[in-house]
Design an enzyme around this catalytic site. Structure first.
Site, PDB file in Angstrom:
ATOM      1  N   ASN A   1      -7.472  -2.523  14.619  1.00  0.00           N
ATOM      2  CA  ASN A   1      -8.854  -2.873  14.261  1.00  0.00           C
ATOM      3  C   ASN A   1      -8.907  -4.077  13.329  1.00  0.00           C
ATOM      4  O   ASN A   1      -9.935  -4.351  12.728  1.00  0.00           O
ATOM      5  CB  ASN A   1      -9.551  -1.665  13.617  1.00  0.00           C
ATOM      6  CG  ASN A   1      -8.845  -1.190  12.354  1.00  0.00           C
ATOM      7  OD1 ASN A   1      -7.884  -1.810  11.891  1.00  0.00           O
ATOM      8  ND2 ASN A   1      -9.315  -0.098  11.783  1.00  0.00           N
TER       9      ASN A   1
ATOM     10  N   ASP B   1       0.811  -1.217   0.000  1.00  0.00           N
ATOM     11  CA  ASP B   1       0.000   0.000   0.000  1.00  0.00           C
ATOM     12  C   ASP B   1       0.845   1.268   0.000  1.00  0.00           C
ATOM     13  O   ASP B   1       2.062   1.226   0.174  1.00  0.00           O
ATOM     14  CB  ASP B   1      -0.963   0.000   1.207  1.00  0.00           C
ATOM     15  CG  ASP B   1      -0.261  -0.355   2.526  1.00  0.00           C
ATOM     16  OD1 ASP B   1       0.986  -0.364   2.566  1.00  0.00           O
ATOM     17  OD2 ASP B   1      -0.963  -0.622   3.513  1.00  0.00           O
TER      18      ASP B   1
ATOM     19  N   GLU C   1      -9.664  -1.557   5.645  1.00  0.00           N
ATOM     20  CA  GLU C   1     -10.301  -1.310   6.934  1.00  0.00           C
ATOM     21  C   GLU C   1     -11.515  -2.223   7.126  1.00  0.00           C
ATOM     22  O   GLU C   1     -12.004  -2.820   6.157  1.00  0.00           O
ATOM     23  CB  GLU C   1     -10.752   0.160   6.999  1.00  0.00           C
ATOM     24  CG  GLU C   1      -9.626   1.172   6.864  1.00  0.00           C
ATOM     25  CD  GLU C   1      -8.795   1.348   8.143  1.00  0.00           C
ATOM     26  OE1 GLU C   1      -8.667   0.407   8.941  1.00  0.00           O
ATOM     27  OE2 GLU C   1      -8.270   2.460   8.332  1.00  0.00           O
TER      28      GLU C   1
ATOM     29  N   HIS D   1      -7.149  -4.480  10.527  1.00  0.00           N
ATOM     30  CA  HIS D   1      -6.938  -4.231   9.100  1.00  0.00           C
ATOM     31  C   HIS D   1      -5.653  -4.880   8.609  1.00  0.00           C
ATOM     32  O   HIS D   1      -4.704  -5.081   9.361  1.00  0.00           O
ATOM     33  CB  HIS D   1      -7.022  -2.738   8.747  1.00  0.00           C
ATOM     34  CG  HIS D   1      -5.837  -1.899   9.087  1.00  0.00           C
ATOM     35  ND1 HIS D   1      -5.960  -0.643   9.644  1.00  0.00           N
ATOM     36  CD2 HIS D   1      -4.510  -2.085   8.926  1.00  0.00           C
ATOM     37  CE1 HIS D   1      -4.754  -0.123   9.796  1.00  0.00           C
ATOM     38  NE2 HIS D   1      -3.864  -0.983   9.379  1.00  0.00           N
TER      39      HIS D   1
HETATM   40  C1  GLP Z   1      -0.453   0.600   8.582  1.00  0.00           C
HETATM   41  C2  GLP Z   1      -0.118  -0.275   7.380  1.00  0.00           C
HETATM   42  C3  GLP Z   1      -0.329  -1.732   7.677  1.00  0.00           C
HETATM   43  C4  GLP Z   1       0.331  -2.091   8.990  1.00  0.00           C
HETATM   44  C5  GLP Z   1      -0.271  -1.297  10.104  1.00  0.00           C
HETATM   45  C6  GLP Z   1       0.306  -1.622  11.484  1.00  0.00           C
HETATM   46  O1  GLP Z   1      -1.795   0.863   8.685  1.00  0.00           O
HETATM   47  N1  GLP Z   1      -0.858   0.082   6.218  1.00  0.00           N
HETATM   48  O2  GLP Z   1       0.181  -2.524   6.608  1.00  0.00           O
HETATM   49  O3  GLP Z   1       0.190  -3.473   9.250  1.00  0.00           O
HETATM   50  O4  GLP Z   1      -0.016   0.078   9.819  1.00  0.00           O
HETATM   51  O5  GLP Z   1       1.430  -0.835  11.703  1.00  0.00           O
HETATM   52  P1  GLP Z   1       2.479  -1.039  12.862  1.00  0.00           P
HETATM   53  O6  GLP Z   1       3.315  -2.204  12.449  1.00  0.00           O
HETATM   54  O7  GLP Z   1       3.270   0.227  12.896  1.00  0.00           O
HETATM   55  O8  GLP Z   1       1.721  -1.297  14.100  1.00  0.00           O
END
Ligand code: GLP
Length: 245
Positions: free
Chosen positions: A136, A67, A143, A138
């Site tokens: 959440n 993404d 989402e 995702h």
């Molecule tokens: C973002 C990314 C996700 C990732 C999530 C969790 O939203 N788009 O791919 O898994 O953050 O991030 P973190 O690893 O910093 O908790």
């Protein structure tokens, strides 16, 4: 789903890197799906170490990132392009043309999404997709409520997600409201999926993903339907798992 519980973040990161290194050694032309966020930082540091100290060769590897924030240019300090080049790609011998990340500033978003899907298809599909997880549930930027049939698309970020990611921006109002992300169906086509999570603040999401009902309200729960998923978490993130191995 296989569930692996590592003692701590470093062990989780090393085990994840080992899995990827084994794949690349077995299949030098491996196609990797990669994720951003804080979770895979240790994994990327370990891959860099394996490249520098043990000669792990990325010269024939292809990558696709999940993404990108919509509206951020590739060189924006908080873009996922920058994140990936700073933390991994600039430190290994991957060919720049083998790196794929959705553009956050494409003139025609629908065309960009279709192009991304086509690039994955032409590369022969993804051998191993790395995923993190949002509080959440995702995955990517899909989402709660995102259809399981979704392909690469424009996503509207929830306030929860924007708040969680605000630490990478100067202020909350600079956090983009939208992103472009592989869809759930795109992710599910990867031949193998490695879901990483660490810390107690991910325990509820991991519990729901592994044991909860499969529901579009918890995007990661769809992984229960995939034939080859490894959930690799540290002890803190495993707190709501019924059977730890
Ligand atoms: C973002 C990314 C996700 C990732 C999530 C969790 O939203 N788009 O791919 O898994 O953050 O991030 P973190 O690893 O910093 O908790």
């Amino acid at each position: 789903m296989q569930v692996w519980v590592a003692n701590d973040y470093d062990e989780m990161s090393r085990q994840a890197a080992q899995l990827i290194a084994d794949l690349i050694r077995k299949k030098p032309t491996a196609v990797l799906g990669l994720a951003t966020g804080s979770t895979p930082l240790g994994l990327y540091a370990e891959l860099v170490r394996l490249h520098q100290q043990e000669g792990l060769d990325f010269s024939r590897v292809t990558t696709f990132n999940l993404d990108e924030y919509w509206g951020l240019a590739d060189d924006h300090p908080a873009s996922y392009h920058r994140f990936m080049w700073d933390n991994l790609f600039s430190k290994i011998n991957i060919r720049p043309e083998a790196v794929h990340i959705p553009s956050g500033v494409a003139a025609d978003l629908d065309a960009e999404c279709a192009r991304y899907e086509e690039q994955i298809r032409r590369a022969g599909g993804i051998d191993l997709q790395v995923l993190g997880i949002g509080h959440n549930g995702h995955i990517g930027f899909n989402e709660p409520g995102t259809p399981f049939s979704s392909r690469t698309h424009r996503c509207v970020l929830t306030t929860d997600t924007r708040t969680a990611n605000a630490r990478f921006f100067a202020s909350m109002d600079q956090v983009p409201r939208e992103a472009v992300s592989m869809g759930i169906a795109t992710i599910m086509e990867a031949r193998r999926i490695l879901l990483l999570a660490n810390g107690s603040n991910k325990a509820a999401a991991i519990g729901a993903a592994v044991h909860g009902p499969v529901s579009e309200e918890v995007p990661a729960s769809v992984l229960q339907r995939h034939p080859d998923v490894i959930v690799l978490v540290d002890r803190a993130a495993a707190a709501r798992l019924q059977k730890a191995s």
